[in-house]
Each structure stands twice: as C-alpha cells, then as structure tokens.
Design a protein around this motif. Structure first.
Motif, mmCIF file in Angstrom:
data_model
loop_
_atom_site.group_PDB
_atom_site.id
_atom_site.type_symbol
_atom_site.label_atom_id
_atom_site.label_comp_id
_atom_site.label_asym_id
_atom_site.label_seq_id
_atom_site.Cartn_x
_atom_site.Cartn_y
_atom_site.Cartn_z
ATOM 1 N N ALA A 121 0.853 -1.188 0.000
ATOM 2 C CA ALA A 121 0.000 0.000 0.000
ATOM 3 C C ALA A 121 0.886 1.234 0.000
ATOM 4 C CB ALA A 121 -0.933 0.018 1.209
ATOM 5 N N THR A 122 0.359 2.327 -0.522
ATOM 6 C CA THR A 122 1.056 3.609 -0.468
ATOM 7 C C THR A 122 0.135 4.624 0.194
ATOM 8 O OG1 THR A 122 0.232 4.378 -2.615
ATOM 9 C CG2 THR A 122 2.269 3.073 -2.608
ATOM 10 N N TYR A 123 0.744 5.672 0.733
ATOM 11 C CA TYR A 123 -0.064 6.702 1.394
ATOM 12 C C TYR A 123 -0.949 7.409 0.382
ATOM 13 C CZ TYR A 123 -1.352 10.507 4.487
ATOM 14 O OH TYR A 123 -2.080 11.395 5.259
ATOM 15 N N TYR A 128 -6.547 8.353 -1.485
ATOM 16 C CA TYR A 128 -7.560 8.324 -2.539
ATOM 17 C C TYR A 128 -8.739 7.420 -2.146
ATOM 18 C CZ TYR A 128 -9.753 7.393 -7.048
ATOM 19 O OH TYR A 128 -10.670 7.246 -8.061
ATOM 20 N N ASN A 129 -8.427 6.222 -1.629
ATOM 21 C CA ASN A 129 -9.478 5.259 -1.262
ATOM 22 C C ASN A 129 -10.220 5.665 0.008
ATOM 23 O OD1 ASN A 129 -8.997 3.459 -3.423
ATOM 24 N ND2 ASN A 129 -7.219 2.617 -2.335
ATOM 25 N N TYR A 130 -9.592 6.540 0.818
ATOM 26 C CA TYR A 130 -10.215 6.969 2.082
ATOM 27 C C TYR A 130 -11.530 7.701 1.837
ATOM 28 C CZ TYR A 130 -10.892 9.795 6.295
ATOM 29 O OH TYR A 130 -11.429 10.409 7.408
ATOM 30 N N ARG A 131 -11.647 8.317 0.677
ATOM 31 C CA ARG A 131 -12.878 9.045 0.373
ATOM 32 C C ARG A 131 -14.082 8.106 0.311
ATOM 33 N NH1 ARG A 131 -10.453 12.230 -4.913
ATOM 34 N NH2 ARG A 131 -8.591 13.125 -3.892
ATOM 35 N N LYS A 134 -13.524 4.303 4.866
ATOM 36 C CA LYS A 134 -12.705 4.778 5.987
ATOM 37 C C LYS A 134 -11.755 3.706 6.526
ATOM 38 C CE LYS A 134 -15.073 8.629 5.957
ATOM 39 N NZ LYS A 134 -14.478 9.880 5.426
ATOM 40 N N SER A 135 -12.005 2.430 6.204
ATOM 41 C CA SER A 135 -11.180 1.343 6.755
ATOM 42 C C SER A 135 -9.747 1.387 6.221
ATOM 43 C CB SER A 135 -11.807 -0.012 6.441
ATOM 44 O OG SER A 135 -11.858 -0.236 5.038
ATOM 45 N N TYR A 136 -9.547 1.994 5.078
ATOM 46 C CA TYR A 136 -8.190 2.101 4.535
ATOM 47 C C TYR A 136 -7.293 2.904 5.486
ATOM 48 C CZ TYR A 136 -9.373 0.073 -0.012
ATOM 49 O OH TYR A 136 -9.735 -0.778 -1.010
ATOM 50 N N TRP A 137 -7.837 3.972 6.026
ATOM 51 C CA TRP A 137 -7.069 4.790 6.971
ATOM 52 C C TRP A 137 -6.905 4.077 8.316
ATOM 53 C CZ3 TRP A 137 -3.522 7.973 8.000
ATOM 54 C CH2 TRP A 137 -3.445 8.655 9.213
ATOM 55 N N ASP A 138 -7.940 3.373 8.752
ATOM 56 C CA ASP A 138 -7.845 2.647 10.025
ATOM 57 C C ASP A 138 -6.695 1.642 9.995
ATOM 58 O OD1 ASP A 138 -9.997 4.040 11.025
ATOM 59 O OD2 ASP A 138 -11.469 2.536 10.361
ATOM 60 N N GLY A 147 -0.648 9.639 17.472
ATOM 61 C CA GLY A 147 -1.285 10.945 17.585
ATOM 62 C C GLY A 147 -1.604 11.598 16.254
ATOM 63 N N PHE A 148 -1.028 11.088 15.170
ATOM 64 C CA PHE A 148 -1.337 11.674 13.869
ATOM 65 C C PHE A 148 -2.673 11.117 13.373
ATOM 66 C CE2 PHE A 148 -1.150 11.617 9.191
ATOM 67 C CZ PHE A 148 -0.996 12.981 8.963
ATOM 68 N N ASP A 149 -3.627 12.034 13.125
ATOM 69 C CA ASP A 149 -4.966 11.602 12.702
ATOM 70 C C ASP A 149 -5.539 12.615 11.710
ATOM 71 O OD1 ASP A 149 -7.268 10.149 12.506
ATOM 72 O OD2 ASP A 149 -8.108 10.805 14.422
ATOM 73 N N ASN A 150 -4.786 12.867 10.668
ATOM 74 C CA ASN A 150 -5.215 13.821 9.650
ATOM 75 C C ASN A 150 -4.951 13.242 8.265
ATOM 76 O OD1 ASN A 150 -6.034 16.044 8.224
ATOM 77 N ND2 ASN A 150 -4.262 17.321 8.781
ATOM 78 N N PRO A 151 -5.793 12.296 7.822
ATOM 79 C CA PRO A 151 -5.559 11.669 6.520
ATOM 80 C C PRO A 151 -5.722 12.624 5.345
ATOM 81 C CG PRO A 151 -7.687 11.029 7.403
ATOM 82 C CD PRO A 151 -6.992 11.782 8.483
ATOM 83 N N SER A 152 -6.263 13.808 5.588
ATOM 84 C CA SER A 152 -6.448 14.771 4.504
ATOM 85 C C SER A 152 -5.245 15.692 4.334
ATOM 86 C CB SER A 152 -7.702 15.622 4.775
ATOM 87 O OG SER A 152 -8.852 14.806 4.873
ATOM 88 N N LYS A 153 -4.247 15.578 5.203
ATOM 89 C CA LYS A 153 -3.056 16.418 5.097
ATOM 90 C C LYS A 153 -2.359 16.140 3.778
ATOM 91 C CE LYS A 153 1.155 17.628 7.636
ATOM 92 N NZ LYS A 153 1.985 17.377 8.851
ATOM 93 N N PRO A 154 -1.900 17.179 3.070
ATOM 94 C CA PRO A 154 -1.240 16.970 1.778
ATOM 95 C C PRO A 154 -0.104 15.954 1.867
ATOM 96 C CG PRO A 154 -1.646 19.299 2.146
ATOM 97 C CD PRO A 154 -2.008 18.600 3.416
ATOM 98 N N VAL A 155 -0.003 15.146 0.844
ATOM 99 C CA VAL A 155 0.980 14.061 0.843
ATOM 100 C C VAL A 155 2.394 14.600 0.991
ATOM 101 C CG1 VAL A 155 1.933 12.157 -0.502
ATOM 102 C CG2 VAL A 155 -0.514 12.608 -0.560
#
Length: 716
Positions: A121-123, A128-131, A134-138, A147-155
């Motif tokens: 997998a890649t970030y 992209y799939n997180y949209r 949500k399980s992809y991010w989990d 503590g990092f919980d911002n999947p929308s932060k620019p790559v």
C-alpha cells in the motif's frame, strides 16, 4: 657408536636429601605467595565492584529489545509501547545493510508497532481510497506516528514531516523488526507474489531493491527457521538426551571401577576395541561407497550441492562416504603405528594406570570433585557474560539529526529532541528530525567501557584458571596422601580430599592465583592476536601476516608449556607446601632428572585415556544413532518425531565425551601425581628397611624394567 656423555645430576638441581620424618603431604605449613593472594582478593572485590557499576549503568533491554526513534523500548511495560513489541521502518529502502538495521542506525523514522504490514500500500493510494472507505485509513494509521490523525493532510507535507510512511510492504518479524517477506518462486524473488511495487513517490520499484536494502536478511530468516526446528528437536528429545548422558556417566564410573581389578585386560580391550571399531567404520564406509557408486544422483560432489540444512542429503553422495573412509583409514594407520613403536611404553603406562585405579578406588570421592569444578566454572562464565552484557548496554540515549537530504550540513550531528524544534535545523534542512541513534555517553565511565570489557575478560580468564588450578592441587594432595601411605590403605588419612581442599584454600590461594595469572596473561595475548588476525584477513601485507602467524604459534606453545609446568607445580605445592616459584623449579628439575620416564609415560598415558574417552563416547553415540534413526525395533515406537536426527545425536556424543573427559581427567591427575611421587620416592629412598620404597612392588618392578629398556633403546 660413540658413547653419550653423562650429564651430572647437579645440572638439573641436586635431589632433596632424605628426611626420615617425611610421611606424605606436609600438614604443618604456612601461607605462600601472600602478596599475590592479597592482590587476588583485591581484584575479586574490584570485579564485584565492576559488576555492580555495570549493573547500575547497564540495561540488557538495550541489547535485547529494539528502540524507536524516541528512545523507547518496543514492548516495554509501563509505556505506550507495551503492546507494540516490533520495530517498523518507515522507508526500508534507505537502509544500506542488515547491520545498520539491527544497530538502529538506519536514516529513517523507526516506530514500534503491534504487527507488521501484510499488504502492499502507499499513502497516496490510501488517501484516494479513504474518500470511499474509511477502513483504509484505520489500517494504514497503525504505521504512522502516534497521535497523527489527519488523513487529509497533503501528501508532500506528510512525507516531509515523516508523519506516515510513503509505502508499506508485506513483512514478517525477525529479531523483533519488520523485514520484507521474501519468497523465491521458480527461481524468482517475490514479495506477496509480486516482483514490482510502488514506492509512494511516483516510481515503480523492483523487489530486488528491497533485497539489496536488506542484504543478507533472507539467509538470516533461513537460519531462524533452522534454529526453530533445532529448538523443536531439543524440546521433543531432551528426555532421551538426558538418558544418554546418564548412561555415559554410569559407564564411565563402572569403567574406572573395573580398571582397579582388570586394568591390564581392560586397557588392551580398549585398544583393540578402538581398532576394531574404526575398522568396522572403514568397511561400512566402503560398502556405502560401493553401493552408491555409479548411481546418477550419487555422483554429484559436495561442492555442487552446497550447504544443506538436512544432513541426510550428504549421506546420499558417494563422495561423502569416500571422504569418511579415507579419514578413518588414516586414523587407523596412525593408531597402529603408535602402538607398534610404543608397545613397551604402553605396558609401563598400563601399570601406572593400574596403580592409579587403586588410588581412586580408595578415594572414591575424587570422582565427584569435577562437579564442584563445573559449578564454579559455571558461576564464573555466568558472571562474566552478565557483566559483559551490562557493560555493552551502558550509556544514555544519543540522538542525531537524520535528514533525507544528502547535502544537509547538520546531518549526523548530535541533538536534543526537547529543544530541536527551537533550532534552525528544520529550516536549513526541511524534513530533518532529531531521532534516536544509539546508546553511549561522554563521561569517564563511558569513554573507558572498552577497557573495562578487556579487564572483565582478563579477570574472567584468571578466575577460570584459578578454579582449574584449585581442582588440580586438591586432587594432587589427595592422591599424594595415598602414595605416601606406607601401609595402604591403613595409613591413608581420613577424608584426604577434604583435607587437601582445605590446605589449598587456606595456605596456597596466593600460589594458585600466581600460576593462574601467568597463564591468563598468555591467553589474553593469544585472544588479542586472534583478533588482529581476524582484522588483517583482508590485508595484502604478507610480512605482517607471516609475523602474526609466528607469534600465534609461539604463544600457543608457550601456553601449553605453562599449563604443563603449572600442573606439576601444583602437585609439588600439594605435597611440600612451598611457594609457586620454588615448586615450579623443583618440579622442572625433578622432571628433567627423569626425562626418559617423562617421555615414556606422559603422552602414552594421555593416549590410552583418550582411547577410553573415545570408546565410551563412541559407543554411546552409536547407540544413540541407532535409536534416533529408528533402527532398534524393540523401542521404535518410543522415538520422538524429529526434523534433524543429528541434533540430539551430536548433543549426546559431545555431552558423552565431556562427561567421560571429566572422569578421566581425575584419572590423568592421579597418574601425574603418582608419577612425580614415584620419582621423589626413588631419590629419597633406596628400598632398605631404613628407607623403604612407598611404591607398590609391582609398580617398582615394571618401571625399573622400563628404565633398563629405555637405556638400551637410547644407547646409554
């Protein structure tokens, strides 16, 4: 033939004059080598202090457990990593080799995780799939910084700050670290059945790049698999291994007891038994070689198939049995030649061994003294190993600047993680981090850890040699009490072994420590030379290699000479109670005045005892071979299921040899003590009623015959 010039006895020192009050080991004695005794006690106290300091500053978890980029142990109790025992590397492609990985110096963020990733997998793909799911991010977030919980932060910002890895690859834990799960299919290296993967930076990479980054890990994984199988074999066969070692102990004890009554017959049976056993081995190897020769699969050479963990593969090759047959033939020829040329000396050695068996028969407690030596050696080894580990793990966490930019001026400099954010390092080198590198320090203690390790090794060698010396002096005193008893066994003192041990500890700790220190220093030099030789293996300086080889040879000879002299010096200390130097001098001159007898008996008795050890360990080994290969029909069902039958087999053979070695070492010490006492007896006494011999008439008769034969042999 020219007559040989007689060497005066004064050349090797004057024999001691007859003392009518001498009746064996002197009981009224004083302390010897007191200065060395004091130094030895001080060194032991210092050694205890060194272990205490290492215990305070060291932490074995630094060696055993991996550490993340924040200096926290993975799996440590009382921390957020309590359930995260595995170390994960953000970008394993940045690691050059497995040594860098294991030493925690890979220039990438290291994170403690509960399990290794099991998919590619890649970030970028996750974002992209997180949209849609949500399980992809989990799943991906468990490999990101806590503590990092911002999947929308620019790559670009995520990768710059190293909040999450750019990619994850299927891995499995090894040495508590996540390494790519390499599998070779039809000669092609794959990871999860793939030969290519995305690196999350817009490139498609080959799994070969992963292999190059973790060079050597596949072989380590294979080694781990073999190790697990070996462990399983030990777990299922330990009971039978223990039975084999107990059988060896019983056979060795019975063998020594039988020597007391049938020494001559039994020793000749040993000799011919070894010859017959080796002869049978030659015939069996020839039969296997003849059977396999000509078969297509059996003509392959050992070098062609390389190293195989299953040793049974080698037994299917004709070349293997040819090598075995040649080796056994050489051994057989050497044994036969030695026996032909030393047949008269063998008879003399058998007589002395027979006398030794009588001494052991009267002082049976000596057979169990090696247990005390083993316990003391085990304590020394355990203390040295624990101290070495604590010294190696001493130090505080050292943090260094890790940058993905090769031209960063601050790269690899030490830093403080608490104040790192206030510096301009991140401005000059974007993406730089202050991460844990290793354990160390700049204090006086930390600067001299290597010197302390050398001191630890030297004192360890000193204590080991002292333990062996104590055993030799104790046994020598007990057997000397037997020899100098005029009417055996009535005149043998009560509890001779305990009395000898008490004398050695009370009066001669300094002398034993002196001799042990000399030997320890020589052994230390040998270890340093071996280390230098290992470091110079790739050097092209032929003269340096030659000089080092000569030094190694010289120190090897020196070590064995000192061992021989110390052994005889301890015998003289046990008898007369003098200091080490005087005892060593007296022993040396006594041996030189009886040099012919020394040449006759020393190696011949060692050879006979070696044959005894070989016969016992070999017999138990053959029995174990037939048992573990299920060739004994009666108990075939009792044999445990094994991955490698050679694991318990080699353990039984090696353990049997060591047990037999322990019993026969007592025998060897007995023979050496009786021989020195015999030489002293000849110089002190003449066999008259006023000065009677203490030796038995049979021993005196055959040794006198041996002397006459030796004189005729040398032409004197």
């Amino acid at each position: 033939m020219a007559r040989k010039t007689d060497i005066p006895s004064s050349y090797y020192g004057e024999p001691r004059k007859f003392d009518p009050t001498f009746r064996g080991p002197i009981h009224n004695r004083s302390c010897t080598d007191v200065v060395c005794c004091v130094i030895f006690v001080i060194v032991i106290l210092g050694y205890i202090a060194l272990g205490t300091v290492a215990w305070i500053h060291g932490d074995p978890r630094k060696v055993v457990y991996p550490t993340d980029s924040h200096g926290q142990f993975c799996g440590q109790q009382g921390t957020p990593n309590v359930n995260k025992a595995i170390l994960f590397y953000f970008n394993i492609l940045q690691c050059a080799n497995p040594a860098v990985l294991i030493n925690l110096q890979c220039p990438t963020t290291q994170l403690c995780v509960s399990k290794c990733p099991d998919r590619f997998a890649t970030y970028l793909d996750m974002q992209y799939n997180y949209r849609y799911n949500k399980s992809y991010w989990d799943y991906y977030r468990q490999f990101c910084k806590p503590g990092f919980d911002n999947p929308s932060k620019p790559v670009a910002q995520v990768l710059r700050d190293e909040d999450c890895p750019s990619m994850i690859v299927p891995s499995r834990p090894f040495l508590q670290r996540c390494f790519p799960d390499f599998i070779t299919r039809n000669g092609t290296l794959t990871v999860a059945n793939k030969t290519n993967f995305k690196d999350g930076l817009g490139k498609t990479r080959s799994v070969v790049d992963l292999r190059d980054a973790a060079n050597g890990i596949t072989s380590l994984l294979d080694a781990k698999e073999v190790g697990m199988k070996i462990f399983e074999d030990y777990a299922s066969s330990w009971y039978w291994i223990l039975i084999g070692l107990v059988i060896t102990m019983v056979v060795s004890l019975a063998f020594i007891l039988l020597l007391r009554f049938t020494a001559g017959v039994l020793l000749w049976l040993i000799i011919f038994g070894v010859i017959a056993a080796v002869g049978y081995g030659i015939w069996h190897c020839y039969w296997e070689f003849s059977t396999l020769r000509g078969k297509p699969d059996a003509d392959v050479t050992v070098s062609d198939i390389g190293f195989q963990t299953d040793f049974r593969v080698y037994l299917q090759l004709s070349q293997t049995w040819l090598v075995f047959m040649i080796s056994l033939s050489v051994i057989e020829v050497v044994i036969v030649i030695i026996l032909i040329f030393l047949r008269r000396r063998v008879r003399i050695a058998i007589a002395l061994l027979k006398e030794g068996s009588k001494a052991i028969g009267y002082i049976m407690s000596t057979l169990f003294y090696p247990i005390i030596t083993f316990v003391l050696l085990a304590i020394c080894i355990a203390y040295w190993a624990v101290t070495a580990v604590f010294l190696a793990s001493s130090g505080d966490a050292v943090y260094k600047v890790m940058s993905t930019q090769s031209n960063c001026m601050y790269s690899n400099l030490t830093c403080d993680p608490e104040t790192f954010g206030q510096t301009n390092v991140t401005k000059v080198c974007p993406g730089s981090q202050c991460t844990f590198a290793f354990y160390g320090g700049e204090s006086l203690y930390h600067r001299y850890i290597f010197v302390l390790q050398l001191c630890n090794l030297l004192v360890f060698l000193w204590l080991v040699n002292f333990t062996i010396a104590l055993g030799q002096c104790t046994l020598a005193g007990a057997f000397a009490s037997y020899y100098w008893a005029l009417k055996k066994p009535n005149d043998i003192p009560t509890c001779p072994l305990f009395s000898s041990f008490s004398r050695a500890i009370r009066y001669h700790t300094g002398s034993l420590a002196f001799g042990s220190l000399i030997l320890a220093v020589v052994q230390m030099f040998r270890i340093v030379l071996e280390y230098l030789d290992h470091k110079l293996k790739g050097a092209h300086n032929a003269f340096a290699r030659f000089l080092l080889c000569c030094l190694k040879c010289c120190f090897w000879c020196l070590e064995h000479f000192i061992k021989f002299m110390n052994r005889n010096a301890y015998i003289m200390i046990a008898i007369y109670g003098k200091n080490f130097c005087t005892s060593a001098k007296d022993a040396f001159f006594l041996l030189m005045r009886n040099v012919v007898r020394v040449a006759v008996l020393d190696k011949v008795t060692d050879f006979l005892l070696f044959l005894g050890k070989l016969l016992i360990s070999g017999s138990v080994g053959v029995l174990a071979f037939f048992f573990f290969t299920r060739k004994i029909p009666v108990i075939q069902e009792e044999v445990p299921s094994l991955n490698y039958y050679w694991v318990p087999l080699l353990t039984v053979i090696f353990g049997s040899y060591m047990i037999a070695h322990g019993f026969f070492n007592v025998y060897a010490m007995c023979v050496d003590t009786l021989f020195l006492c015999f030489c002293e007896d000849l110089e002190r006494n003449d066999g008259s009623s006023a000065k009677p011999f203490y030796m038995s008439p049979g021993l005196h008769k055959i040794l006198r015959k041996g002397d006459q034969g030796a004189k005729l042999y040398t032409g004197s």
